[in-house]
Design an enzyme around this catalytic site. Structure first.
Site, PDB file in Angstrom:
ATOM      1  N   TYR A   1     -12.233   1.368  30.725  1.00 25.29           N
ATOM      2  CA  TYR A   1     -11.367   0.972  29.611  1.00 25.29           C
ATOM      3  C   TYR A   1      -9.879   1.088  30.039  1.00 25.29           C
ATOM      4  O   TYR A   1      -9.025   0.417  29.484  1.00 25.29           O
ATOM      5  CB  TYR A   1     -11.573   1.890  28.404  1.00 25.29           C
ATOM      6  N   GLY A   2      -9.638   1.963  30.982  1.00 24.93           N
ATOM      7  CA  GLY A   2      -8.251   2.341  31.308  1.00 24.93           C
ATOM      8  C   GLY A   2      -7.386   1.225  31.842  1.00 24.93           C
ATOM      9  O   GLY A   2      -6.164   1.310  31.810  1.00 24.93           O
TER      10      GLY A   2
ATOM     11  N   ASN B   1      -9.890   9.111  26.471  1.00 22.30           N
ATOM     12  CA  ASN B   1      -8.451   9.185  26.181  1.00 22.30           C
ATOM     13  C   ASN B   1      -7.875   7.807  25.894  1.00 22.30           C
ATOM     14  O   ASN B   1      -7.060   7.643  24.985  1.00 22.30           O
ATOM     15  CB  ASN B   1      -7.702   9.786  27.371  1.00 22.30           C
ATOM     16  N   THR B   2      -8.326   6.806  26.651  1.00 22.38           N
ATOM     17  CA  THR B   2      -7.780   5.459  26.475  1.00 22.38           C
ATOM     18  C   THR B   2      -8.141   4.933  25.084  1.00 22.38           C
ATOM     19  O   THR B   2      -7.297   4.394  24.367  1.00 22.38           O
ATOM     20  CB  THR B   2      -8.327   4.512  27.559  1.00 22.38           C
TER      21      THR B   2
ATOM     22  N   GLU C   1     -15.763   9.970  40.114  1.00 18.55           N
ATOM     23  CA  GLU C   1     -17.071   9.286  40.046  1.00 18.55           C
ATOM     24  C   GLU C   1     -17.776   9.319  41.393  1.00 18.55           C
ATOM     25  O   GLU C   1     -19.001   9.323  41.468  1.00 18.55           O
ATOM     26  CB  GLU C   1     -16.896   7.848  39.553  1.00 18.55           C
TER      27      GLU C   1
ATOM     28  N   THR D   1     -10.596  11.697  30.792  1.00 16.98           N
ATOM     29  CA  THR D   1     -11.874  12.415  30.810  1.00 16.98           C
ATOM     30  C   THR D   1     -12.277  12.928  32.190  1.00 16.98           C
ATOM     31  O   THR D   1     -12.946  13.945  32.299  1.00 16.98           O
ATOM     32  CB  THR D   1     -12.998  11.458  30.351  1.00 16.98           C
ATOM     33  N   HIS D   2     -11.886  12.181  33.234  1.00 21.07           N
ATOM     34  CA  HIS D   2     -12.355  12.516  34.581  1.00 21.07           C
ATOM     35  C   HIS D   2     -11.583  13.667  35.236  1.00 21.07           C
ATOM     36  O   HIS D   2     -12.073  14.276  36.176  1.00 21.07           O
ATOM     37  CB  HIS D   2     -12.235  11.300  35.495  1.00 21.07           C
TER      38      HIS D   2
HETATM   39  N1  DGL Z   1     -12.645   7.554  29.837  1.00 22.94           N
HETATM   40  C1  DGL Z   1     -11.394   7.025  30.338  1.00 22.94           C
HETATM   41  C2  DGL Z   1     -10.236   7.859  29.766  1.00 22.94           C
HETATM   42  O1  DGL Z   1     -10.371   9.029  29.462  1.00 22.94           O
HETATM   43  C3  DGL Z   1     -11.351   6.997  31.850  1.00 22.94           C
HETATM   44  C4  DGL Z   1     -12.254   5.960  32.463  1.00 22.94           C
HETATM   45  C5  DGL Z   1     -11.920   4.549  32.037  1.00 22.94           C
HETATM   46  O2  DGL Z   1     -10.861   4.013  32.439  1.00 22.94           O
HETATM   47  O3  DGL Z   1     -12.698   3.978  31.316  1.00 22.94           O
HETATM   48  O4  DGL Z   1      -9.165   7.347  29.610  1.00 22.94           O
END
Ligand code: DGL
Length: 265
Positions: A38-39, A70-71, A149, A184-185
């Site tokens: 999503y980022g 977060n995104t 990842e 998140t990562h």
């Molecule tokens: N889950 C996304 C975040 O916390 C990180 C991975 C993504 O870009 O989807 O922003």
């Protein structure tokens, strides 16, 4: 049932913290692995995806929805809140911003996140709302997502990449004393990040702060599970085997591929 969604496996860091804080609760976690990441996507697209994930989770009898990504929290929280107005919707940005404001003495706070989170400005706004004089420096650190990842969370490569993003930030921005892990990562890379910034900087893990916030919200609303054994149900929109293999590191427990249910949004 508490719903949790993320773009993929990363939000399992948030789920892990939620399970630790609320061991008696039932969780349903949806990782949108078909459309990760999503980022790097536009806000408009992330809002659409987040609403579709919300629709899927609304089929469960939810008492709370946590946006672990977060995104998605940065751009889609109001839209998701409108869609599912009957239950509290909690994102990761506000708890992270609150913890950062409490931790910082100098008021100079750095945030590392995805491109979409930084561009949306949600952390910057949430911090300044609480602390108007704060100086916030937010930078995207996309390679850290890939490293987590790949399982390259420690050692020379992880540390070199952490230095790559953090050295310029700390060299130019002076009195930063607090760093928010706004993705998140990034808790997965905690040691490499600590090695890069040194021991004097406070590190805010938005997964932990969000889990504590969710517990407080449930207790205040009188809807926290009193006792009993909780559980976790895992859903993914693609590649359940990969979700199980990589997700196990994020959740810090083995995940059997059969545990992960494939769904379409
Ligand atoms: N889950 C996304 C975040 O916390 C990180 C991975 C993504 O870009 O989807 O922003």
């Amino acid at each position: 049932m508490i719903g949790v969604f993320d773009s993929g496996v990363g939000g399992l860091t948030v789920l892990r913290s939620l399970v630790a804080e609320l061991p008696a609760e039932q969780f349903v976690y949806l990782g949108d692995t078909a459309r990760l990441p999503y980022g790097t996507k536009s806000a408009q697209t992330v809002v659409r995806y987040a609403l579709q994930a919300t629709e899927a989770l609304a089929a469960f009898r939810l008492k709370c929805l946590v946006i672990a990504c977060n995104t998605a929290s940065a751009v889609a929280l109001p839209a998701v809140g409108e869609r599912i107005a009957s239950v509290p919707v909690i994102g990761v940005i506000e708890p992270g911003a609150e913890a950062a404001c409490a931790a910082s003495s100098s008021g100079h706070i750095a945030v590392i996140a995805t491109e979409g989170t930084v561009r949306g400005g949600a952390y910057q706004q949430a911090i300044r709302r609480r602390r108007p004089a704060a100086q916030v420096t937010a930078v995207p650190a996309p390679l850290l997502v890939a490293l987590a990842e790949e399982g390259l969370c420690e050692g020379p490569i992880a540390e070199a990449v952490a230095h790559h993003y953090l050295d310029p930030l700390f060299a130019t921005a002076g009195r930063i004393d607090t760093l928010v892990l706004g993705c998140t990562h990034f808790p997965m890379l905690g040691r490499a990040i600590r090695a890069a910034v040194g021991s004097g900087i406070g590190i805010v893990d938005s997964a932990q702060t969000t889990a504590r916030h969710v517990r407080r919200a449930l207790v205040q609303a009188g809807i926290a599970a009193a006792a009993g054994e909780g559980g976790v149900r895992l859903l993914a929109t693609d590649a359940p085997q990969r979700f199980a293999r990589i997700g196990a590191r994020f959740l810090q427990r083995p995940i059997a591929p059969e545990e992960v249910q494939l769904i379409d949004l």
